[in-house]
Design a protein around this motif. Structure first.
Motif, PDB file in Angstrom:
ATOM      1  N   LYS A  41       0.853  -1.169   0.000  1.00  0.00           N
ATOM      2  CA  LYS A  41       0.000   0.000   0.000  1.00  0.00           C
ATOM      3  C   LYS A  41       0.898   1.230   0.000  1.00  0.00           C
ATOM      4  O   LYS A  41       1.664   1.444   0.934  1.00  0.00           O
ATOM      5  CB  LYS A  41      -0.908   0.000   1.232  1.00  0.00           C
ATOM      6  CG  LYS A  41      -1.849   1.197   1.309  1.00  0.00           C
ATOM      7  CD  LYS A  41      -2.717   1.129   2.550  1.00  0.00           C
ATOM      8  CE  LYS A  41      -3.638   2.349   2.648  1.00  0.00           C
ATOM      9  NZ  LYS A  41      -4.466   2.296   3.889  1.00  0.00           N
ATOM     10  N   VAL A  42       0.804   2.028  -1.040  1.00  0.00           N
ATOM     11  CA  VAL A  42       1.708   3.156  -1.234  1.00  0.00           C
ATOM     12  C   VAL A  42       1.092   4.426  -0.656  1.00  0.00           C
ATOM     13  O   VAL A  42      -0.044   4.789  -0.984  1.00  0.00           O
ATOM     14  CB  VAL A  42       2.028   3.345  -2.724  1.00  0.00           C
ATOM     15  CG1 VAL A  42       2.912   4.574  -2.930  1.00  0.00           C
ATOM     16  CG2 VAL A  42       2.719   2.103  -3.282  1.00  0.00           C
ATOM     17  N   HIS A  43       1.862   5.107   0.191  1.00  0.00           N
ATOM     18  CA  HIS A  43       1.413   6.360   0.798  1.00  0.00           C
ATOM     19  C   HIS A  43       2.043   7.581   0.120  1.00  0.00           C
ATOM     20  O   HIS A  43       1.481   8.670   0.179  1.00  0.00           O
ATOM     21  CB  HIS A  43       1.755   6.371   2.287  1.00  0.00           C
ATOM     22  CG  HIS A  43       0.968   5.384   3.086  1.00  0.00           C
ATOM     23  ND1 HIS A  43      -0.082   5.744   3.892  1.00  0.00           N
ATOM     24  CD2 HIS A  43       1.066   4.030   3.190  1.00  0.00           C
ATOM     25  CE1 HIS A  43      -0.592   4.674   4.474  1.00  0.00           C
ATOM     26  NE2 HIS A  43       0.086   3.626   4.059  1.00  0.00           N
ATOM     27  N   HIS A  44       3.208   7.400  -0.455  1.00  0.00           N
ATOM     28  CA  HIS A  44       3.870   8.481  -1.189  1.00  0.00           C
ATOM     29  C   HIS A  44       4.827   7.837  -2.184  1.00  0.00           C
ATOM     30  O   HIS A  44       5.504   6.854  -1.873  1.00  0.00           O
ATOM     31  CB  HIS A  44       4.655   9.399  -0.255  1.00  0.00           C
ATOM     32  CG  HIS A  44       5.603  10.312  -0.989  1.00  0.00           C
ATOM     33  ND1 HIS A  44       5.187  11.428  -1.684  1.00  0.00           N
ATOM     34  CD2 HIS A  44       6.968  10.257  -1.166  1.00  0.00           C
ATOM     35  CE1 HIS A  44       6.226  12.020  -2.247  1.00  0.00           C
ATOM     36  NE2 HIS A  44       7.314  11.341  -1.953  1.00  0.00           N
ATOM     37  N   HIS A  45       4.868   8.384  -3.382  1.00  0.00           N
ATOM     38  CA  HIS A  45       5.790   7.862  -4.397  1.00  0.00           C
ATOM     39  C   HIS A  45       6.149   8.971  -5.372  1.00  0.00           C
ATOM     40  O   HIS A  45       5.280   9.618  -5.956  1.00  0.00           O
ATOM     41  CB  HIS A  45       5.163   6.687  -5.160  1.00  0.00           C
ATOM     42  CG  HIS A  45       6.101   6.048  -6.145  1.00  0.00           C
ATOM     43  ND1 HIS A  45       5.663   5.291  -7.211  1.00  0.00           N
ATOM     44  CD2 HIS A  45       7.458   6.047  -6.218  1.00  0.00           C
ATOM     45  CE1 HIS A  45       6.711   4.846  -7.887  1.00  0.00           C
ATOM     46  NE2 HIS A  45       7.799   5.302  -7.316  1.00  0.00           N
ATOM     47  N   ARG A  46       7.431   9.199  -5.511  1.00  0.00           N
ATOM     48  CA  ARG A  46       7.927  10.138  -6.514  1.00  0.00           C
ATOM     49  C   ARG A  46       9.280   9.653  -7.021  1.00  0.00           C
ATOM     50  O   ARG A  46      10.148   9.274  -6.237  1.00  0.00           O
ATOM     51  CB  ARG A  46       8.072  11.542  -5.934  1.00  0.00           C
ATOM     52  CG  ARG A  46       8.569  12.558  -6.971  1.00  0.00           C
ATOM     53  CD  ARG A  46       8.745  13.937  -6.384  1.00  0.00           C
ATOM     54  NE  ARG A  46       9.294  14.872  -7.365  1.00  0.00           N
ATOM     55  CZ  ARG A  46       9.663  16.114  -7.080  1.00  0.00           C
ATOM     56  NH1 ARG A  46       9.520  16.591  -5.847  1.00  0.00           N
ATOM     57  NH2 ARG A  46      10.172  16.885  -8.023  1.00  0.00           N
ATOM     58  N   SER A  47       9.424   9.653  -8.323  1.00  0.00           N
ATOM     59  CA  SER A  47      10.698   9.290  -8.950  1.00  0.00           C
ATOM     60  C   SER A  47      11.227  10.485  -9.714  1.00  0.00           C
ATOM     61  O   SER A  47      10.468  11.350 -10.157  1.00  0.00           O
ATOM     62  CB  SER A  47      10.512   8.114  -9.915  1.00  0.00           C
ATOM     63  OG  SER A  47       9.990   6.984  -9.248  1.00  0.00           O
ATOM     64  N   GLY A  48      12.543  10.528  -9.887  1.00  0.00           N
ATOM     65  CA  GLY A  48      13.131  11.602 -10.685  1.00  0.00           C
ATOM     66  C   GLY A  48      14.487  12.016 -10.178  1.00  0.00           C
ATOM     67  O   GLY A  48      14.949  11.558  -9.129  1.00  0.00           O
ATOM     68  N   GLY A  49      15.102  12.890 -10.915  1.00  0.00           N
ATOM     69  CA  GLY A  49      16.472  13.275 -10.595  1.00  0.00           C
ATOM     70  C   GLY A  49      17.445  12.224 -11.065  1.00  0.00           C
ATOM     71  O   GLY A  49      17.068  11.104 -11.435  1.00  0.00           O
ATOM     72  N   TYR A  50      18.702  12.571 -11.062  1.00  0.00           N
ATOM     73  CA  TYR A  50      19.698  11.648 -11.599  1.00  0.00           C
ATOM     74  C   TYR A  50      21.073  11.951 -11.012  1.00  0.00           C
ATOM     75  O   TYR A  50      21.353  13.040 -10.511  1.00  0.00           O
ATOM     76  CB  TYR A  50      19.764  11.765 -13.128  1.00  0.00           C
ATOM     77  CG  TYR A  50      20.088  13.160 -13.603  1.00  0.00           C
ATOM     78  CD1 TYR A  50      21.411  13.611 -13.663  1.00  0.00           C
ATOM     79  CD2 TYR A  50      19.085  14.051 -13.948  1.00  0.00           C
ATOM     80  CE1 TYR A  50      21.711  14.901 -14.063  1.00  0.00           C
ATOM     81  CE2 TYR A  50      19.376  15.345 -14.352  1.00  0.00           C
ATOM     82  CZ  TYR A  50      20.697  15.771 -14.411  1.00  0.00           C
ATOM     83  OH  TYR A  50      21.003  17.041 -14.788  1.00  0.00           O
ATOM     84  N   LEU A  51      21.911  10.950 -11.084  1.00  0.00           N
ATOM     85  CA  LEU A  51      23.341  11.064 -10.781  1.00  0.00           C
ATOM     86  C   LEU A  51      24.099  10.558 -11.989  1.00  0.00           C
ATOM     87  O   LEU A  51      23.795   9.478 -12.509  1.00  0.00           O
ATOM     88  CB  LEU A  51      23.695  10.211  -9.552  1.00  0.00           C
ATOM     89  CG  LEU A  51      25.187   9.930  -9.304  1.00  0.00           C
ATOM     90  CD1 LEU A  51      25.935  11.214  -8.936  1.00  0.00           C
ATOM     91  CD2 LEU A  51      25.359   8.884  -8.194  1.00  0.00           C
ATOM     92  N   LEU A  52      25.069  11.340 -12.464  1.00  0.00           N
ATOM     93  CA  LEU A  52      25.973  10.845 -13.490  1.00  0.00           C
ATOM     94  C   LEU A  52      27.381  10.866 -12.909  1.00  0.00           C
ATOM     95  O   LEU A  52      27.850  11.900 -12.430  1.00  0.00           O
ATOM     96  CB  LEU A  52      25.914  11.699 -14.758  1.00  0.00           C
ATOM     97  CG  LEU A  52      26.516  11.018 -16.008  1.00  0.00           C
ATOM     98  CD1 LEU A  52      25.612   9.882 -16.484  1.00  0.00           C
ATOM     99  CD2 LEU A  52      26.740  12.018 -17.145  1.00  0.00           C
ATOM    100  N   ARG A  53      28.021   9.699 -12.907  1.00  0.00           N
ATOM    101  CA  ARG A  53      29.411   9.577 -12.447  1.00  0.00           C
ATOM    102  C   ARG A  53      30.280   9.174 -13.630  1.00  0.00           C
ATOM    103  O   ARG A  53      29.931   8.270 -14.384  1.00  0.00           O
ATOM    104  CB  ARG A  53      29.523   8.521 -11.342  1.00  0.00           C
ATOM    105  CG  ARG A  53      28.906   8.922 -10.033  1.00  0.00           C
ATOM    106  CD  ARG A  53      28.892   7.785  -9.040  1.00  0.00           C
ATOM    107  NE  ARG A  53      27.970   6.737  -9.447  1.00  0.00           N
ATOM    108  CZ  ARG A  53      27.729   5.640  -8.745  1.00  0.00           C
ATOM    109  NH1 ARG A  53      28.363   5.431  -7.618  1.00  0.00           N
ATOM    110  NH2 ARG A  53      26.864   4.749  -9.167  1.00  0.00           N
ATOM    111  N   THR A  54      31.417   9.842 -13.769  1.00  0.00           N
ATOM    112  CA  THR A  54      32.309   9.581 -14.894  1.00  0.00           C
ATOM    113  C   THR A  54      33.693   9.233 -14.375  1.00  0.00           C
ATOM    114  O   THR A  54      34.185   9.840 -13.427  1.00  0.00           O
ATOM    115  CB  THR A  54      32.362  10.810 -15.818  1.00  0.00           C
ATOM    116  OG1 THR A  54      31.073  10.987 -16.424  1.00  0.00           O
ATOM    117  CG2 THR A  54      33.401  10.648 -16.914  1.00  0.00           C
ATOM    118  N   LYS A  55      34.319   8.251 -15.020  1.00  0.00           N
ATOM    119  CA  LYS A  55      35.639   7.773 -14.603  1.00  0.00           C
ATOM    120  C   LYS A  55      36.438   7.388 -15.839  1.00  0.00           C
ATOM    121  O   LYS A  55      35.893   7.223 -16.941  1.00  0.00           O
ATOM    122  CB  LYS A  55      35.496   6.556 -13.695  1.00  0.00           C
ATOM    123  CG  LYS A  55      34.846   5.363 -14.405  1.00  0.00           C
ATOM    124  CD  LYS A  55      34.667   4.163 -13.502  1.00  0.00           C
ATOM    125  CE  LYS A  55      34.012   3.014 -14.272  1.00  0.00           C
ATOM    126  NZ  LYS A  55      33.799   1.830 -13.423  1.00  0.00           N
TER     127      LYS A  55
END
Length: 523
Positions: free
Chosen positions: A487-501
């Motif tokens: 049972k979901v009370h709150h849900h939000r997706s988004g944003g990002y991380l980019l790591r470079t090596k």
């Protein structure tokens, strides 16, 4: 899906331009808190609390296919709910973890023992997951060692993080750094696509994490002023990735306290039938805890003694909402990732949460994954590890990087596991690992990596001619077990991380010096 060619990167810049941009970027980083505590002067001393250096970052954003970036964003909600459902499915966890991994992995066994001892005696039904799904670009045209930016690019999942999904604050700030340079310098005309901010997507990672913590705090419904507890490591150099979350919560009237396991053990108590978590803080006095947010506890080194494990157990028993709960942490084991990739394992779980329309998209992100047990798939995996090790990585059930075994090192490592053991014992030890086909990122991409001065390297921008970038996408879900589904009370997706090596490095950790924080230039 048609994927445009990625440009050769970085564009040509004279040394004076690189120095100018590097100076501008470094000042922006220091002014906006893109910083670390410096490395301790000796192994026996803590990092200095009164000084900082800038965190490593890329001078330019790195090219990334817009269509694959959008795909990673679009499937994150399904991944969030999938792992919430897995953590709530005792039968699944019992089969995947309880009947397999814990017999050969002491760390997972300690987690599992706590899970079993408390699962039927919980006073807090809610769990908070702050997740991050990590991906690499795979160049299908490179299978024959051609290596290209050919457009035959695919998005392949590296792992799914369910505990201490870090860099949400710093990656948001580095996105701001790149947008600042683009808007104030046009990157000195180095490349046409650097002139448009539309190609530098705004990053909501910090906002997603903060909102998840705030929603959990509100759901706790404290009758008095309660605090969010950040469980942190001793001598944390990456505190300035955590402090912005704290400060943003405090701006909403939500107080935060930071404590190590050792401090919590000395100060905690559970009171009343609902087991309110109280801390007898030496300065703040007795405070109630609404949410326990783990930025420690993801690896064996965080548990120095049996007392630390007992502390984790008592936190799990408390009324405070855990981020993550023990069950959610177990769901992040690499073995779960491998099992979900098996035929017919993913489909019923996605159907339960109403995400069956995402099956094909998610399966397309899976690499070839194998157990190393006595099953037919496990026997095939073991044979491939011996005969084609150059195509694989061996992964234990760990978070935090630095634990994997790569390519030609795999057969010797397996031989060490088998040394002095009968076949049954050798197979048992192998079950602590999964075998994953190596993802082969496109060639022809480089960047200027900007790091603070150390005893081994000078400060400033250094050209890395062959780099690899890993994309992470964040999600926050507050949920409780239901009769059949969460049972979901709150849900939000988004944003990002980019790591470079640099491509020569197999590991991807920023804090340990392998990677820099980057952001995508959408192509």
């Amino acid at each position: 899906m048609s994927i445009p060619l990625l440009p050769s990167w970085p564009p040509s810049l004279p040394s004076e331009a690189v120095s100018y941009l590097s100076d501008q970027a470094t000042d922006y980083a220091l002014a906006h808190g893109i910083v670390y505590r410096p490395v301790a002067l000796s192994p026996t001393t803590a990092p200095a609390l009164d000084s900082a250096i800038h965190a490593p970052f890329s001078l330019l954003p790195s090219p990334f296919p817009r269509a694959l970036f959008d795909r990673a964003q679009s499937i994150q909600p399904a991944y969030d709910l999938l792992y919430a459902q897995v953590s709530s499915d005792h039968t699944f966890l019992q089969r995947v973890i309880g009947q397999s991994v814990i017999h050969v992995d002491e760390f997972q066994k300690q987690l599992w023992d706590i899970y079993i001892s408390v699962k039927d005696d919980l006073v807090q039904p809610l769990s908070l997951g702050l997740f991050r799904s990590d991906y690499l670009l795979h160049d299908a045209a490179s299978e024959g060692e051609k290596g290209s930016r050919s457009g035959e690019l695919e998005l392949k999942q590296v792992e799914f993080n369910t505990i201490s999904a870090s860099f949400g604050a710093l990656c948001t700030k580095v996105n701001g750094l790149h947008r600042h340079l683009a808007s104030t310098t046009d990157y000195l005309g180095a490349h046409e696509q650097l002139k448009s901010l539309d190609n530098l997507p705004l990053n909501a990672a910090q906002e997603v994490l903060i909102e998840g913590l705030a929603k959990a705090h509100a759901a706790y419904n404290a009758t008095a002023q309660a605090y969010v507890l950040f469980v942190v490591q001793e001598g944390e150099r990456n505190a300035f990735d955590q402090r912005p979350l704290e400060h943003a919560l405090q701006a909403q009237g939500i107080r935060v306290v930071r404590q190590t396991f050792a401090e919590i053990a000395q100060r905690m108590s559970l009171t009343g039938q609902d087991r309110k978590l109280l801390l007898a803080h030496p300065v703040l006095g007795e405070i109630e805890i609404s949410v326990v947010y783990y930025r420690a506890g993801y690896g064996p080194s965080d548990y120095a003694s049996a007392k630390d494990w007992e502390t984790r157990k008592q936190l799990e028993r408390s009324r405070a909402i855990k981020c993550p709960s023990i069950a959610v942490q177990l769901a992040g084991a690499k073995k779960v990732q491998q099992v979900l990739a098996e035929p017919d394992r993913l489909e019923p779980l996605l159907s339960t949460i109403g995400m069956e329309n995402k099956v094909n998209e998610m399966r397309e992100t899976f690499s070839d994954l194998y157990p190393l047990d006595t099953s037919p798939l496990g026997q095939k995996g073991y044979e491939l590890a011996q005969t084609e090790p150059q195509n694989f990585v061996l992964k234990p059930q760990r978070e935090g990087g630095g634990n994997n075994v790569y390519r030609e090192d795999i057969p010797g490592f397996l031989a060490q596991l088998e040394a002095g053991e009968g076949e049954k014992g050798a197979v048992a030890k192998r079950q602590a690992y999964i075998l994953m086909s190596l993802i082969k990122p496109p060639a022809g991409l480089g960047n200027y990596l900007v790091k603070a001065a150390t005893k081994d390297a000078r400060a400033g921008a250094v050209l890395a001619k062959d780099t690899v970038s890993e994309l992470g996408v964040y999600g926050a879900v507050l949920f409780e077990n239901g009769a059949e589904k969460v049972k979901v009370h709150h849900h939000r997706s988004g944003g990002y991380l980019l790591r470079t090596k640099g491509r020569e490095s197999d590991e991807g950790g920023v804090a340990v010096g392998f990677s820099v924080i980057d952001s995508p230039l959408l192509i």
